[in-house]
Design an enzyme around this catalytic site. Structure first.
Site, PDB file in Angstrom:
ATOM      1  N   GLU A 524      -4.047  -5.324  -4.618  1.00 36.64           N
ATOM      2  CA  GLU A 524      -4.929  -6.229  -3.733  1.00 36.64           C
ATOM      3  C   GLU A 524      -5.764  -7.081  -4.618  1.00 36.64           C
ATOM      4  OE1 GLU A 524      -3.584  -6.739  -1.193  1.00 36.64           O
ATOM      5  OE2 GLU A 524      -2.697  -4.848  -0.721  1.00 36.64           O
ATOM      6  N   ASP A 588       2.012  -6.122  -8.106  1.00 38.33           N
ATOM      7  CA  ASP A 588       2.289  -5.005  -8.419  1.00 38.33           C
ATOM      8  C   ASP A 588       2.270  -4.869  -9.874  1.00 38.33           C
ATOM      9  OD1 ASP A 588       3.095  -4.207  -5.820  1.00 38.33           O
ATOM     10  OD2 ASP A 588       5.282  -4.521  -6.230  1.00 38.33           O
TER      11      ASP A 588
HETATM   12 ZN   LIG Z   1       0.876  -7.584  -1.781  1.00 39.03          ZN
END
Ligand SMILES: [Zn+2]
Length: 684
Positions: A524, A588
């Site tokens: 995030e 990621d």
């Molecule tokens: Zn995401």
């Protein structure tokens, strides 16, 4: 009936969540550690697979073999399992609320009655198709184009986004003010491409869709021949809207979808559609400018309002009324709706038990009323404090990394640090709960409850236009097993639902926690600096803070990741769309790098011993794989690859690791191994 609020769609543009399927969730006792107590069960492993060949299989192959997809699901993995457990937790709350004779008008009364009315299948069967009778009559009575336009506005207030969507959103270039956003929409299939692709699969699915629409008209009382002809009319009108719609990749670009227009400019764009009348009808009469996300789409709506006969528009509106109402109607509607959207599109074999659908519906429609009880029961203040500490460690890791980046010059670094410094972090649940005192919910009619809750939310949303932004609002309910980054608020948000095992377990090994929730937090944070999020500054404004050269360097790094994901084959003839999944994949890789750095820092000078033969670093990566362990049906994989900016779990499990030196080092992987990419991509 599922309400199709604009928020759902805005989610796609602005809120970058950690995973797809924003369904539900809830708290659960710690997952039994099986034969271990460090947060990862050895039975998850498939030791016949080598970690350097296919780490995901090595780490989670045992779990995947032992956990076939239940009939009622199309994907079954860690997220789904936790969501499912959360449903049980919420069910207990809702049943208790219903049995406890709460005060009339209290939130307990509302959630209890909402759930109970949904479970009252005899009342729902007895009502049959009747609940939508007044909507269908209003459409039948339309006489002219003016009436049609008024009916579109009326249906929008009922949260039925026919023809297009409209709602409130922060002004991308003045993020402290709310503005109206007109957005493409009005389709019954999941995406424009479903109408336009030429492959056999897509053609077949279109035939299935026409069949489905016809069956729904027949259930609503139309003669079979008439129903079949009506379905073709719907298909034709939706196809013309689809042709004028932007692709999912185009929709990710905030600059392209920011077109602020005055009423005079709107008049020029759509000469025959009266925005004045529309804004008046939805209660936003004093609005003088709006953001038209996709101008060409609105030109087409304007054109079709004149070119398509009123009789055809009436058929189209009827379909969308039936379609939206279906989940709240009698079993015949529910089953047929499931046959197409659940079975054919997603691959589920059976409808979920009614109680699960009712829990999800309550959470979707009045989720903050349910969430308030949920966090009281399942989310202790210590959990909030610990999660906050971890977020701070992750932010600190990125703060130390930015000044070391060789590809980012000092000026951009300064701006990046300022943006990072300005992040708002929300954990668990909102500080200020939504006020439902003006919403009336009773036991008499599930359909009416959903309708009133939808209208309540819609009115609340539209009332924000032209007002200052309320930054205390949340875009997910507390029990949700997910997290998000909202670019216009420059915030990262972690609902209580995801702050539990196996993502986060205070009793587990820290390495597993950092590889799980730590990497989710890092994901995030990284969204603030992904290909689109990086276009927003620390105050949430769409405002370029990069030097040209640094942006070019960053784009090259992004291209590397895009190529990597373009290479992943979902099924013969279908690959991941690297451009569509770029933001998530940057999230990621960046998130893992930050989480790994934060973990290494946390054990400096006190390196923990091996557990069950795994080093701390190896356990970190097992924690990551554990989050993504999942089985998925072919239909669901296809749907996700076609529509979702999140890559499939199986590519998320391995993809970023194959770029990481730290991973190769932890498992002793060598050049030439499948888990070591020849051209490694790197952001942080
Ligand atoms: Zn995401």
């Amino acid at each position: 009936m599922k309400t199709r609020r604009l928020a759902t769609m805005l989610f796609a543009i602005l809120l970058s969540a950690v995973c797809a399927g924003l369904i539900i969730s809830a708290a659960v006792p710690a997952r039994a550690g099986g034969d271990s107590n460090w947060g990862f069960s050895l039975t998850n492993l498939d030791r016949t697979c080598k970690p350097c060949e296919d780490f995901y299989e090595f780490a989670m192959g045992g779990w995947m073999k032992a956990n076939p997809i239940p009939a009622e699901y199309s994907t079954w993995g860690t997220f789904a399992e936790l969501r499912d457990k959360n449903l049980t937790a919420m069910r207990t709350i809702l049943e208790n609320a219903g049995d406890s004779h709460p005060a009339a008008g209290s939130n307990d009364q509302k959630i209890g009655d909402f759930y109970a009315a949904c479970m009252d299948t005899s009342a729902i069967e007895a009502a049959g198709a009747k609940p939508m009778a007044s909507d269908l009559a209003a459409i039948d009575a339309l006489q002219d184009r003016k009436g049609l336009e008024a009916e579109i506005a009326r249906l929008h207030r009922e949260t039925n986004n026919v023809a297009f969507s409209f709602g409130a959103i922060p002004d991308f270039k003045n993020s402290s003010q709310m503005i109206g956003l007109a957005h493409q929409g009005g389709l019954g299939l999941p995406d424009r491409d479903y109408y336009l692709r030429d492959d056999e699969h897509s053609k077949e699915l279109r035939e299935d869709y026409i069949q489905h629409v016809g069956k729904m008209f027949a259930l609503a009382g139309d003669a079979p021949d008439k129903a079949a002809a009506e379905a073709k009319t719907v298909m034709a009108l939706e196809t013309s809207l689809a042709k004028a719609s932007r692709t999912r990749v185009e929709l990710r670009d905030p600059e392209k979808n920011y077109n602020k227009m005055s009423l005079a400019q709107l008049k020029e764009l759509t000469p025959d559609w009266s925005w004045e009348n529309y804004l008046h009808a939805i209660g936003a009469a004093d609005v003088s400018e709006i953001n038209v996300g996709q101008p060409d789409f609105f030109k087409e709506v304007d054109h079709q309002l004149a070119a398509t006969p009123l009789a055809d528009w009436k058929i189209y509106l009827r379909w969308h009324v039936i379609h939206q109402a279906a989940p709240a109607l009698s079993d015949a509607f529910v089953q047929e709706n499931f046959n197409f959207y659940g079975k054919q599109l997603s691959g589920a074999k059976e409808l979920q038990p009614r109680w699960k659908r009712c829990v999800q519906s309550t959470n979707q429609e009045i989720g903050e009323a349910l969430g308030e009880v949920y966090v009281r029961k399942y989310f202790p203040p210590e959990a909030k404090a610990r999660a906050k500490e971890m977020v701070n460690n992750l932010i600190a890791a990125l703060r130390s990394d930015i000044p070391t980046l060789s590809w980012m010059g000092p000026e951009t670094q300064k701006q990046a640090l300022a943006k990072l410094q300005a992040f708002t972090v929300k954990i668990g649940y909102p500080d200020k709960w939504r006020d439902y005192s003006k919403l009336s919910i009773g036991r008499a009619s599930y359909f009416e409850n959903v309708r009133r809750a939808g209208e309540f939310e819609e009115a609340r949303d539209l009332a924000k236009i032209g007002k200052p932004v309320d930054r205390s609002e949340w875009g997910m309910t507390p029990p949700t097993v997910n997290a998000y980054n909202n670019s216009t608020f420059n915030e990262i948000v972690f609902p209580a639902g995801i702050l539990q095992p196996p993502f986060y377990d205070p009793r587990a090994d820290d390495a597993v926690n950092y590889g799980g929730i730590g990497a989710v937090i890092g994901h995030e944070i990284s969204h603030g600096f992904d290909d689109q999020g990086s276009k927003f500054d620390g105050r949430g404004n769409l405002n370029n803070w990069w030097t040209d050269e640094d942006r070019k360097n960053f784009n090259e790094r992004g291209d590397c990741i895009m190529q990597q994901f373009n290479g992943y084959e979902v099924e013969p003839g279908l690959h991941q769309n690297g451009k569509l999944v770029l933001g998530e994949s940057i999230g990621d890789l960046g998130g893992l790098a930050i989480a790994y750095a934060a973990y290494e820092k946390s054990i400096e000078g006190k390196r923990p011993p091996e557990i069950d033969g795994f080093s701390p670093e190896q356990r970190f990566f097992l924690g990551w794989a554990q989050v993504w362990g999942a089985n998925q049906r072919a239909e669901a994989a296809r749907l996700q690859a076609n529509t979702d900016p999140h890559p499939l779990a199986r590519f998320r499990g391995n993809g970023p690791l194959s770029n990481m030196e730290a991973f190769a080092k932890a498992f002793g992987c060598k050049k030439g191994d499948a888990m070591v990419r020849e051209q490694a991509c790197k952001i942080w």
